[in-house]
Design an enzyme around this catalytic site. Sequence first.
Site, PDB file in Angstrom:
ATOM      1  N   THR A 121       0.846  -1.195   0.000  1.00  0.00           N
ATOM      2  CA  THR A 121       0.000   0.000   0.000  1.00  0.00           C
ATOM      3  C   THR A 121       0.881   1.244   0.000  1.00  0.00           C
ATOM      4  O   THR A 121       1.673   1.441   0.927  1.00  0.00           O
ATOM      5  CB  THR A 121      -0.907  -0.004   1.237  1.00  0.00           C
ATOM      6  OG1 THR A 121      -1.701  -1.190   1.172  1.00  0.00           O
ATOM      7  CG2 THR A 121      -1.809   1.217   1.275  1.00  0.00           C
ATOM      8  N   LYS A 204      -6.866   2.129  -3.573  1.00  0.00           N
ATOM      9  CA  LYS A 204      -6.576   1.436  -2.307  1.00  0.00           C
ATOM     10  C   LYS A 204      -6.834   2.340  -1.096  1.00  0.00           C
ATOM     11  O   LYS A 204      -7.543   1.964  -0.159  1.00  0.00           O
ATOM     12  CB  LYS A 204      -5.118   0.965  -2.338  1.00  0.00           C
ATOM     13  CG  LYS A 204      -4.592   0.469  -1.032  1.00  0.00           C
ATOM     14  CD  LYS A 204      -5.238  -0.827  -0.606  1.00  0.00           C
ATOM     15  CE  LYS A 204      -4.815  -1.144   0.799  1.00  0.00           C
ATOM     16  NZ  LYS A 204      -5.140  -2.481   1.204  1.00  0.00           N
ATOM     17  N   ASN A 208     -10.001   1.850   1.741  1.00  0.00           N
ATOM     18  CA  ASN A 208      -9.817   1.654   3.183  1.00  0.00           C
ATOM     19  C   ASN A 208     -10.344   2.837   3.986  1.00  0.00           C
ATOM     20  O   ASN A 208     -10.917   2.658   5.063  1.00  0.00           O
ATOM     21  CB  ASN A 208      -8.335   1.411   3.491  1.00  0.00           C
ATOM     22  CG  ASN A 208      -8.010  -0.080   3.500  1.00  0.00           C
ATOM     23  OD1 ASN A 208      -8.869  -0.897   3.210  1.00  0.00           O
ATOM     24  ND2 ASN A 208      -6.786  -0.422   3.838  1.00  0.00           N
ATOM     25  N   LEU A 250     -20.793  -2.083   9.687  1.00  0.00           N
ATOM     26  CA  LEU A 250     -21.637  -1.187  10.488  1.00  0.00           C
ATOM     27  C   LEU A 250     -21.770  -1.760  11.900  1.00  0.00           C
ATOM     28  O   LEU A 250     -22.833  -1.691  12.503  1.00  0.00           O
ATOM     29  CB  LEU A 250     -23.016  -1.022   9.842  1.00  0.00           C
ATOM     30  CG  LEU A 250     -23.083  -0.118   8.601  1.00  0.00           C
ATOM     31  CD1 LEU A 250     -24.528  -0.048   8.074  1.00  0.00           C
ATOM     32  CD2 LEU A 250     -22.589   1.308   8.902  1.00  0.00           C
ATOM     33  N   CYS A 260      -3.688  -1.623   9.040  1.00  0.00           N
ATOM     34  CA  CYS A 260      -4.079  -0.931   7.797  1.00  0.00           C
ATOM     35  C   CYS A 260      -4.858   0.367   8.019  1.00  0.00           C
ATOM     36  O   CYS A 260      -4.394   1.441   7.631  1.00  0.00           O
ATOM     37  CB  CYS A 260      -4.886  -1.870   6.917  1.00  0.00           C
ATOM     38  SG  CYS A 260      -3.888  -3.210   6.284  1.00  0.00           S
ATOM     39  N   LYS A 263      -3.137   3.441   9.759  1.00  0.00           N
ATOM     40  CA  LYS A 263      -1.994   3.886   8.948  1.00  0.00           C
ATOM     41  C   LYS A 263      -2.460   4.490   7.607  1.00  0.00           C
ATOM     42  O   LYS A 263      -1.993   5.556   7.195  1.00  0.00           O
ATOM     43  CB  LYS A 263      -1.089   2.678   8.679  1.00  0.00           C
ATOM     44  CG  LYS A 263       0.131   3.001   7.857  1.00  0.00           C
ATOM     45  CD  LYS A 263       0.871   1.748   7.407  1.00  0.00           C
ATOM     46  CE  LYS A 263       0.348   1.281   6.071  1.00  0.00           C
ATOM     47  NZ  LYS A 263       1.189   0.310   5.391  1.00  0.00           N
ATOM     48  N   LYS A 320      -8.781  -7.784  15.871  1.00  0.00           N
ATOM     49  CA  LYS A 320     -10.105  -8.264  15.448  1.00  0.00           C
ATOM     50  C   LYS A 320     -10.072  -9.783  15.551  1.00  0.00           C
ATOM     51  O   LYS A 320      -9.024 -10.354  15.886  1.00  0.00           O
ATOM     52  CB  LYS A 320     -10.410  -7.830  14.022  1.00  0.00           C
ATOM     53  CG  LYS A 320      -9.444  -8.422  13.002  1.00  0.00           C
ATOM     54  CD  LYS A 320      -9.908  -8.183  11.598  1.00  0.00           C
ATOM     55  CE  LYS A 320      -9.109  -9.016  10.624  1.00  0.00           C
ATOM     56  NZ  LYS A 320      -9.524  -8.840   9.255  1.00  0.00           N
ATOM     57  N   ARG A 327      -1.079  -5.557  16.230  1.00  0.00           N
ATOM     58  CA  ARG A 327      -0.604  -4.225  15.837  1.00  0.00           C
ATOM     59  C   ARG A 327      -1.766  -3.227  15.877  1.00  0.00           C
ATOM     60  O   ARG A 327      -2.831  -3.484  15.354  1.00  0.00           O
ATOM     61  CB  ARG A 327       0.018  -4.267  14.434  1.00  0.00           C
ATOM     62  CG  ARG A 327       1.362  -4.984  14.417  1.00  0.00           C
ATOM     63  CD  ARG A 327       1.905  -5.086  13.026  1.00  0.00           C
ATOM     64  NE  ARG A 327       1.116  -6.003  12.217  1.00  0.00           N
ATOM     65  CZ  ARG A 327       1.287  -6.172  10.907  1.00  0.00           C
ATOM     66  NH1 ARG A 327       2.188  -5.462  10.257  1.00  0.00           N
ATOM     67  NH2 ARG A 327       0.551  -7.032  10.241  1.00  0.00           N
TER      68      ARG A 327
END
Length: 429
Positions: A121, A204, A208, A250, A260, A263, A320, A327
């Site tokens: 990315t 990308k 995100n 949601l 991700c 950042k 998650k 991280r």
Amino acid sequence: MQLSIIGTGYVGLVTGTCFAEVGHQVICVDNDANKVKMLQAGGIPIYEPGLEDLVQKNVAAGRLKFTSSTAEGVQNSDVVFIAVPTPPQVDGSVDLSYIERVARDIAAALTSYKIIVDKSTVPVKTGEKVAETIKRYCTSKVEFDVVSNPEFLREGFAVGDLMKPDRVVVGVASPRPAAAMREVYAPFNAPIIVTDINSAELIKHAANSFLALKISYINAIANVCEAAGANVQEVANGIGLDERIGRRFLNAGIGFGGSCFPKDLSAFIKIAEQIGYDFKLLKEVQRINADQMERFVKKITDTLWVLKDKKIGVLGLAFKQNTDDVRSSPAIDLCLRLAKDGAALRVYDPKAMEKARPLLPNATFVADMNAVAEGCDALVIATEWDEFKQIDLARAKKIMTAPIFFDGRNLFDPAEMEKLGWIYKSVGR
Ligand code: UDX
């Protein structure tokens, strides 16, 4: 086709393995010799459902190899994928030094035409810089093309996301690499969007940021629901059935984390600023996310009053479910925040215990989810692991000093929990 992947982190390893699985010949390159040895011996350095079996299967079939030599990878492939880290810097911008280093290594190894694909990315316009760098450092002066091919893998579901992608985005400057990329992705039967390199890079960050915005939006709605006496899950169901909105992403809670979203948001805000746009909307997305954690901590302190000398059981440490990745994990942030106020923590995670241990040196790591509650003044859910729904609530209540439950991921039903005698607080309900 003959492919090489430079970098065997989450993205590189999953991509390389899935390319081998559909029949390509793949060489994965990593400059960490120990990692290469581990992979050659059939081990994998990360937890990702389904990945280990696929790696072993494709190594055995002779389609997947590992090396620490970039030249070996480059010279034995038609297409070279760059999948190295692009970590954040203190000002929110992205550290592109790994990409630049790899671009120089590739340049030095080029002996014939190659397609060099950026999968990491990166900010818009990085493709131009990679092309410039390779041209400058390539002494053999052979032809090459640079392509942008962003990844859209979710940790924990990465194999599935790669094998059955919603779409494949390919940014090119000419038809030759576009044809090769269509061939690479032909076995996946996914829609392929071929566009210019800058647009591909932007897709990308735009994707995100939009997903992060969706989470902050529902968290903001959760806060309104709390004030109004409404239920955010009902609201999410009600708006999510509108196909233009969609129910996914949601779920209100203690906010998003991971390697991700935080950042990429910072990077996108920074790039926008550099090219003259003040992306205030995304700054608000960040603010809501940070605020969400503070609001949850306040719920805990409003109930427990003083945290010093209180024992709190925390279920979930990964950022998650279905991953061992900690991280930028909201769960770890929450633990640190509670520990700072003097709480003693008993913690558990199905997969992330080892990675969390160095981050929480004073916490007690409990091997059994049902034993976490032992002697606790409150239980907290910090990660949305499905298996937490199976916790033995009757036993937990017996072994705690008081039946107090803070559900940061809305896994339980408030009415049910109250019926069972719990003082139960969740998010937006
Ligand atoms: C994300 C993108 O989904 C993926 O497409 C991209 O390539 C990489 O970044 P990932 O970071 O693996 O993937 O995790 P994701 O499943 O998107 O979850 C990110 C965070 O958002 C987690 O902390 C999760 O708990 C949180 N989240 C997600 C919510 O709080 N609510 C939701 O409804 C969904």
